[in-house]
Design a protein around this motif. Sequence first.
Motif, PDB file in Angstrom:
ATOM      1  N   SER A  90     -42.372 -14.729  10.541  1.00 50.75           N
ATOM      2  CA  SER A  90     -42.167 -16.053  11.117  1.00 50.75           C
ATOM      3  C   SER A  90     -40.760 -16.553  10.811  1.00 50.75           C
ATOM      4  O   SER A  90     -40.074 -17.097  11.693  1.00 50.75           O
ATOM      5  N   HIS A 110     -44.631 -24.377   8.752  1.00 51.08           N
ATOM      6  CA  HIS A 110     -45.562 -23.272   8.924  1.00 51.08           C
ATOM      7  C   HIS A 110     -46.256 -23.066   7.583  1.00 51.08           C
ATOM      8  O   HIS A 110     -45.700 -22.468   6.662  1.00 51.08           O
ATOM      9  N   ASN A 114     -48.335 -21.180   5.640  1.00 50.04           N
ATOM     10  CA  ASN A 114     -48.767 -19.794   5.782  1.00 50.04           C
ATOM     11  C   ASN A 114     -49.289 -19.182   4.487  1.00 50.04           C
ATOM     12  O   ASN A 114     -50.070 -18.226   4.520  1.00 50.04           O
ATOM     13  N   ILE A 153     -47.862 -25.677  12.058  1.00 48.68           N
ATOM     14  CA  ILE A 153     -48.634 -24.469  12.379  1.00 48.68           C
ATOM     15  C   ILE A 153     -49.259 -23.964  11.094  1.00 48.68           C
ATOM     16  O   ILE A 153     -48.577 -23.815  10.067  1.00 48.68           O
ATOM     17  N   THR A 175     -51.470 -20.841   9.335  1.00 52.27           N
ATOM     18  CA  THR A 175     -51.998 -19.488   9.485  1.00 52.27           C
ATOM     19  C   THR A 175     -53.476 -19.501   9.117  1.00 52.27           C
ATOM     20  O   THR A 175     -53.846 -19.697   7.958  1.00 52.27           O
ATOM     21  N   SER A 192     -53.178 -23.893  14.945  1.00 53.22           N
ATOM     22  CA  SER A 192     -53.358 -22.761  14.039  1.00 53.22           C
ATOM     23  C   SER A 192     -53.262 -21.458  14.812  1.00 53.22           C
ATOM     24  O   SER A 192     -53.533 -21.402  16.013  1.00 53.22           O
ATOM     25  N   VAL A 193     -52.866 -20.434  14.104  1.00 57.95           N
ATOM     26  CA  VAL A 193     -52.841 -19.093  14.665  1.00 57.95           C
ATOM     27  C   VAL A 193     -53.838 -18.254  13.868  1.00 57.95           C
ATOM     28  O   VAL A 193     -53.836 -18.271  12.638  1.00 57.95           O
ATOM     29  N   ALA A 231     -45.815 -13.559  14.744  1.00 53.88           N
ATOM     30  CA  ALA A 231     -44.619 -14.407  14.872  1.00 53.88           C
ATOM     31  C   ALA A 231     -44.291 -14.691  16.336  1.00 53.88           C
ATOM     32  O   ALA A 231     -43.857 -15.799  16.683  1.00 53.88           O
ATOM     33  N   ILE A 268     -46.450 -17.514  17.392  1.00 50.72           N
ATOM     34  CA  ILE A 268     -45.978 -18.777  16.807  1.00 50.72           C
ATOM     35  C   ILE A 268     -44.772 -19.296  17.593  1.00 50.72           C
ATOM     36  O   ILE A 268     -44.670 -20.498  17.874  1.00 50.72           O
ATOM     37  N   GLU A 269     -43.886 -18.402  17.966  1.00 45.81           N
ATOM     38  CA  GLU A 269     -42.733 -18.806  18.778  1.00 45.81           C
ATOM     39  C   GLU A 269     -43.191 -19.429  20.102  1.00 45.81           C
ATOM     40  O   GLU A 269     -42.673 -20.462  20.530  1.00 45.81           O
ATOM     41  N   MET A 310     -45.994 -20.957  20.691  1.00 48.03           N
ATOM     42  CA  MET A 310     -46.584 -22.264  20.401  1.00 48.03           C
ATOM     43  C   MET A 310     -45.512 -23.327  20.201  1.00 48.03           C
ATOM     44  O   MET A 310     -45.639 -24.455  20.683  1.00 48.03           O
ATOM     45  N   LEU A 311     -44.452 -22.969  19.512  1.00 45.22           N
ATOM     46  CA  LEU A 311     -43.410 -23.933  19.161  1.00 45.22           C
ATOM     47  C   LEU A 311     -42.488 -24.285  20.325  1.00 45.22           C
ATOM     48  O   LEU A 311     -41.857 -25.345  20.312  1.00 45.22           O
TER      49      LEU A 311
END
Length: 242
Positions: free
Chosen positions: A23, A86, A88, A136, A138, A180-181, A215, A218-219, A221-222
């Motif tokens: 990430s 994040h 995590n 975010i 994890t 969340s991921v 990751a 996450i990118e 999502m952001l």
Amino acid sequence: MATQLQGKVALVTGAASGIGLASSQMLVAAGARVVLADRDEAALASVCKQLGTAAIPLSVDLLDPSACAALVARTLEAAGQIDILHANAGTYVGGELIDADSAAIDRMLNLNVNVVMKNVHDVLPHMIARKTGDIIVTSSLAAHFPTPWEPVYASSKWAINCFVQTVRRQVFKHGIRVGSVSPGPVISALLADWPEEKLKEAKEAGSLIEPSEVADVIEFMLTRHRGLTIRDVVLMPTNFDL
């Protein structure tokens, strides 16, 4: 990708390895400055040297209550703002419940649940004052169905999944997105506790995920426009159910 997060500052916990490292690498590549928080000072120094001046190391043991409470303040002192958290950092306890060590259970629940709640709680005033922010967390595929070989770990992720979704509904009015991921098994240090036979079987079946694949999600999502929240993404290897 190089400018999507230009000017943003991210705080990533558990950043020296696994998903946190992937990430952090993604965030730097996308133009953000990143405060990498981890208790492994040597690993942090090595990672930040590779990532360059956009990476700021922050050595912290999040299981130390006073150190955890100081995380946001230290980050703001080092970087001036926090646009992205994040959360995590986490650990794993698997196997038969009857065989689990009580101290390991306490440590895992503290890190996987309590620390996440505290980190989010502490960053919210800053984000609310600025009327923007992304959080975010994890989570895990284990948050979405009762995984029989990891009752303690799965329970921690079910709890944090509820936390993410309830907090999201409280703070969206402040311009803050919370999601969340939830990956299936990721090739990381957390798998060190897996039974050797199960790990060997998973590797041979192609049922593990690379941290970089998490990751990438996450990118995604952001970088959606601010009017869109990706509430939760579940990702798993195609061969997971084999």
